[in-house]
Design an enzyme around this catalytic site. Structure first.
Site, PDB file in Angstrom:
ATOM      1  N   ARG A 240      22.598 -27.013 -41.709  1.00  0.00           N
ATOM      2  CA  ARG A 240      22.425 -25.664 -42.673  1.00  0.00           C
ATOM      3  C   ARG A 240      21.166 -25.125 -42.253  1.00  0.00           C
ATOM      4  NH1 ARG A 240      21.216 -27.318 -48.342  1.00  0.00           N
ATOM      5  NH2 ARG A 240      19.205 -26.690 -47.690  1.00  0.00           N
ATOM      6  N   HIS A 244      19.985 -23.714 -49.543  1.00  0.00           N
ATOM      7  CA  HIS A 244      21.187 -24.172 -50.332  1.00  0.00           C
ATOM      8  C   HIS A 244      21.772 -22.853 -50.573  1.00  0.00           C
ATOM      9  CE1 HIS A 244      24.123 -26.147 -53.019  1.00  0.00           C
ATOM     10  NE2 HIS A 244      23.349 -25.311 -54.109  1.00  0.00           N
ATOM     11  N   TYR A 252      11.308 -27.929 -48.170  1.00  0.00           N
ATOM     12  CA  TYR A 252      11.434 -29.630 -47.982  1.00  0.00           C
ATOM     13  C   TYR A 252      11.972 -29.981 -46.505  1.00  0.00           C
ATOM     14  CZ  TYR A 252      16.129 -27.537 -49.281  1.00  0.00           C
ATOM     15  OH  TYR A 252      17.125 -26.851 -49.322  1.00  0.00           O
TER      16      TYR A 252
END
Length: 320
Positions: A240, A244, A252
């Site tokens: 990805r 998100h 992160y």
């Protein structure tokens, strides 16, 4: 279905349209035209387009929020999708939502995305079981992510499909992170597809950024299911490339990891293959990009001219 030259050119169009539409959605969100969140699928183009193209016209699938290519291949138009983004009455959910949640159309064999992952898996298994009970030569396909693979409902769906040998293909999109949790903190095994052995079904790993590899594996699983061979668990390894959701800055994720996956960009790789086979050059690429930009401009104009839903309609299609 063989991947002829025409099919490869078609796939290129779908992958480019998928990415451009995703970018357009991000742009619209930054303009505050999209209410709520926005979920990018950059990096998933090969998986979503190849899986969609491997299905037959009468098959049914349950894509998720990073499977924009599947929605397009199955027949959802950019006009309807952009209207969905903007919460308009002409959108897929008729203004009840403003992103890929709620993007379902049974006439196109698309089960609406259920936000609580992976809640779509038992639904699609039920669809597949119905096909078997009716002796219909149709296949169902479920998508879920690496984080979803650790939830009980995914286990239940896989187990049921295995026990009753229903015609379903499970595609686990392993994009390395469940929100901010890396795969190493989710499970002790390296390959999610290894779990297939516990259900007594075939499990296959595929490079999720290689269109032709994904198509070959998924098409084989679809036709095996159609012939009565039961379910398959396919793990597509990808990344990805954005957060998100649009609010997530991905702090992160190690920069080195993103650089590694950027070098394996599914569209760049596919275009290199097409150029090597004489199916793509700069002139053809420019024509494809111009066509897509025109389509998206028209889709945005259509969506922005469309009305918002009437509040009186809020219960339509909810209760029988």
């Amino acid at each position: 279905m063989e991947l002829t030259a025409d099919k490869l050119i078609e796939a290129h169009y779908w992958m480019r349209l998928t990415r451009a539409l995703d970018d357009r959605g991000t742009f619209l969100h930054k303009q505050s035209k999209i209410v709520g969140g926005y979920f990018s699928q950059i990096g998933h183009e090969a998986l979503s387009v190849a899986a969609g193209m491997a299905l037959g016209p009468e098959d049914v699938c349950a894509p998720m929020h990073r499977d924009l290519g599947t929605y397009l291949v199955r027949g959802l138009t950019p006009r309807r999708i952009v209207a969905q983004f903007l919460g308009r009455r002409t959108g897929v959910s008729r203004g009840r939502d403003a992103n890929l949640h709620g993007m379902g159309d049974l006439s196109l064999g698309l089960i609406g995305f259920i936000s609580h992952l992976p809640a779509s898996t038992p639904v699609i298994v039920g669809v597949a079981h119905a096909f078997k009970l009716k002796s219909e030569p149709r296949v169902a396909m479920a998508f879920f992510g690496d984080g979803s693979a650790s939830q009980g409902v995914a286990h239940e769906a896989l187990n049921w499909a295995s026990v009753f040998q229903v015609p379903v293909v499970f595609i686990c999109e392993n994009n390395q992170y469940a929100y901010s949790t890396p795969l190493s903190r989710q499970m002790r095994i390296e390959h999610i597809a290894d779990r297939a052995a516990g259900y007594g079904i075939p499990g296959q790993i595929v490079d999720g950024n290689d269109f032709e590899a994904v198509y070959a594996v998924v098409h084989e699983a679809v036709e095996r299911a159609r012939a009565g061979g039961g379910p398959t668990l396919i793990e597509g390894k990808t990344m990805r490339m954005r957060g998100h959701a649009i609010h997530d800055n991905m702090a992160y994720v190690p920069k080195e990891l993103l650089q590694t996956w950027a070098a394996r960009d599914p569209i760049v790789r596919f275009e290199a293959t097409l150029r090597a086979r004489g199916l793509l050059d700069d002139v053809r690429l420019a024509a494809v990009l111009e066509r897509i930009e025109t389509e998206l401009d028209e889709a945005q104009a259509f969506a922005e001219a469309s009305p918002y839903p009437d509040g009186a309609e809020v219960r339509e299609g909810v209760y029988a």
